[in-house]
Design an enzyme around this catalytic site. Structure first.
Site, PDB file in Angstrom:
ATOM      1  N   ASP A   1       0.860  -1.182   0.000  1.00  0.00           N
ATOM      2  CA  ASP A   1       0.000   0.000   0.000  1.00  0.00           C
ATOM      3  C   ASP A   1       0.898   1.234   0.000  1.00  0.00           C
ATOM      4  O   ASP A   1       1.677   1.437   0.935  1.00  0.00           O
ATOM      5  CB  ASP A   1      -0.918   0.016   1.227  1.00  0.00           C
TER       6      ASP A   1
ATOM      7  N   HIS B   1     -21.074 -10.438  -6.719  1.00  0.00           N
ATOM      8  CA  HIS B   1     -20.942  -9.249  -5.864  1.00  0.00           C
ATOM      9  C   HIS B   1     -21.752  -9.421  -4.574  1.00  0.00           C
ATOM     10  O   HIS B   1     -22.566  -8.562  -4.214  1.00  0.00           O
ATOM     11  CB  HIS B   1     -21.398  -8.002  -6.618  1.00  0.00           C
TER      12      HIS B   1
ATOM     13  N   ARG C   1     -13.053  -3.799  -6.573  1.00  0.00           N
ATOM     14  CA  ARG C   1     -13.803  -3.367  -7.749  1.00  0.00           C
ATOM     15  C   ARG C   1     -13.195  -4.046  -8.972  1.00  0.00           C
ATOM     16  O   ARG C   1     -11.975  -4.212  -9.067  1.00  0.00           O
ATOM     17  CB  ARG C   1     -13.756  -1.841  -7.921  1.00  0.00           C
TER      18      ARG C   1
ATOM     19  N   GLY D   1     -20.149  -8.298   0.206  1.00  0.00           N
ATOM     20  CA  GLY D   1     -20.597  -7.268   1.138  1.00  0.00           C
ATOM     21  C   GLY D   1     -21.864  -7.683   1.858  1.00  0.00           C
ATOM     22  O   GLY D   1     -22.373  -8.800   1.689  1.00  0.00           O
TER      23      GLY D   1
ATOM     24  N   ASP E   1     -15.382 -11.778  -6.974  1.00  0.00           N
ATOM     25  CA  ASP E   1     -16.719 -11.376  -6.551  1.00  0.00           C
ATOM     26  C   ASP E   1     -17.151 -10.115  -7.291  1.00  0.00           C
ATOM     27  O   ASP E   1     -18.324  -9.755  -7.260  1.00  0.00           O
ATOM     28  CB  ASP E   1     -16.751 -11.143  -5.038  1.00  0.00           C
TER      29      ASP E   1
ATOM     30  N   GLU F   1     -19.829  -5.077 -14.859  1.00  0.00           N
ATOM     31  CA  GLU F   1     -20.632  -5.821 -13.895  1.00  0.00           C
ATOM     32  C   GLU F   1     -22.108  -5.523 -14.140  1.00  0.00           C
ATOM     33  O   GLU F   1     -22.506  -4.361 -14.047  1.00  0.00           O
ATOM     34  CB  GLU F   1     -20.232  -5.420 -12.473  1.00  0.00           C
TER      35      GLU F   1
END
Length: 335
Positions: free
Chosen positions: A185, A293, A246, A296, A269, A274
């Protein structure tokens, strides 16, 4: 007890009873004046005009209209937006921050099921569960109890791309397992990585040295195709790519080429676009595992989002600061 502020739901109406089931809604109504039958998806709706004019709080969620100047003019007393979902980037505008409106998000609550999903996929991928499921389905027999070389989760190397809320929660969930976890990161320094308990690596090194790479970076112009053909080529033969962030973060054309070569496995996912077109090769490649998806918050997990909003509303009522206030200065690089 302070007077309860007027609040209004602004989201897709059918989501309200899922996010605020009866016991959660009762707690919300104990601290704000809100009509569960009035759910605004258009701030120019004359039926909502009078209530919006008095509203101090918007309880938002998926489907909330854009909070631009015109929308905010319809809610002149607004002082707080309590979002019962993840990112607020899709509906807030600079006008919200210009007017000094407080914004809170349930992103931390939504991060947990994504991290749990990812943990499950890491452990299943370490056992190569999906390939062996297909093998058993095809052969209808297998030498049960035999030693299978090359699989297992003891010291499996896991690379986490992005110390987002989800990435950080995943690192916590991985801690009890005998896995070797690293992080990439650009916004994290060595000291912060040390507090997270993981080594910080450049992205290329993480890709080269991980058996499983899981993507949790935000979607920004800089992260589009973050994992492209060059990056995929760095991953070792037999390694696994997991994406719950994403779809745009991964170059799908390059990924398909690697999957067709049989060099990598992918657990996705999220995709780009999409949903995928019906003819996408990802549906048929045996080393691609797709879910729609759903990492979540889903089903009974939605009530956790509602409870987060309730806790924030209670803090507003007592004058305490919001626990999950959104810092707009870092919003653009947040997931």
């Amino acid at each position: 007890m302070p007077e309860r502020p007027q609040a209004v739901f602004a989201m897709t109406a059918q989501n309200v009873p899922h996010i605020f089931p009866p016991e959660v809604l009762a707690r919300l109504r104990a601290c704000v004046e809100i009509d569960p039958t009035l759910v605004v998806d258009d701030f120019t709706d004359p039926r909502a005009r009078e209530t919006l004019a008095r509203a101090e709080v918007l309880v938002t969620g998926w489907g909330c209209p854009t909070l631009d100047a015109a929308a905010l003019d319809a809610v002149p007393a607004l002082r707080a937006v309590l979002h019962a979902a993840g990112s607020v980037k899709g509906f807030t505008t600079p006008e919200v921050w210009k007017r000094g409106i407080l914004v809170s998000s349930a992103a931390a609550a939504n991060a947990l099921p994504v991290a749990e999903y990812t943990l499950a996929m890491i452990l299943l991928a370490g056992k190569d569960v999906f390939a062996f499921r297909d093998l058993l389905r095809t052969r209808r027999t297998y030498p049960y109890g035999g030693i299978v070389p090359g699989i297992g989760n003891f010291h499996r190397r896991v690379g986490v791309v992005g110390a987002s809320r989800i990435g950080r929660r995943l690192i916590e969930l991985l801690r009890p397992h005998d896995l070797v976890v690293s992080l990439a990161d650009p916004y994290v320094d060595e000291a912060e990585a040390g507090r997270l308990g993981v080594p910080l690596l450049p992205l290329d090194e993480l890709l080269r040295t991980s058996d499983i790479v899981t993507v949790h970076a935000p979607q920004t112009p800089e992260t589009r195709r973050l994992v492209g053909a060059r990056e995929l080529a760095l991953m070792p033969d037999g390694s696994v790519l997991i994406n719950t962030a994403r779809g745009s973060l991964v170059d799908h054309d390059a990924l398909v080429e690697e999957l067709r070569a049989g060099r990598l496995t992918a657990i996705l996912d999220v995709t780009d676009p999409e949903p995928l077109p019906a003819g996408s090769p990802l549906f048929d490649l045996p080393n691609a595992f797709l879910t729609p998806h759903l990492a979540g918050s889903q089903g009974n997990e939605l009530a956790r989002l509602g409870l987060t909003v309730v806790a924030e509303a209670e803090r507003l009522l007592t004058g305490d600061g919001l626990r999950y206030a959104v810092d707009h200065s870092v919003l653009e690089r947040a997931a």
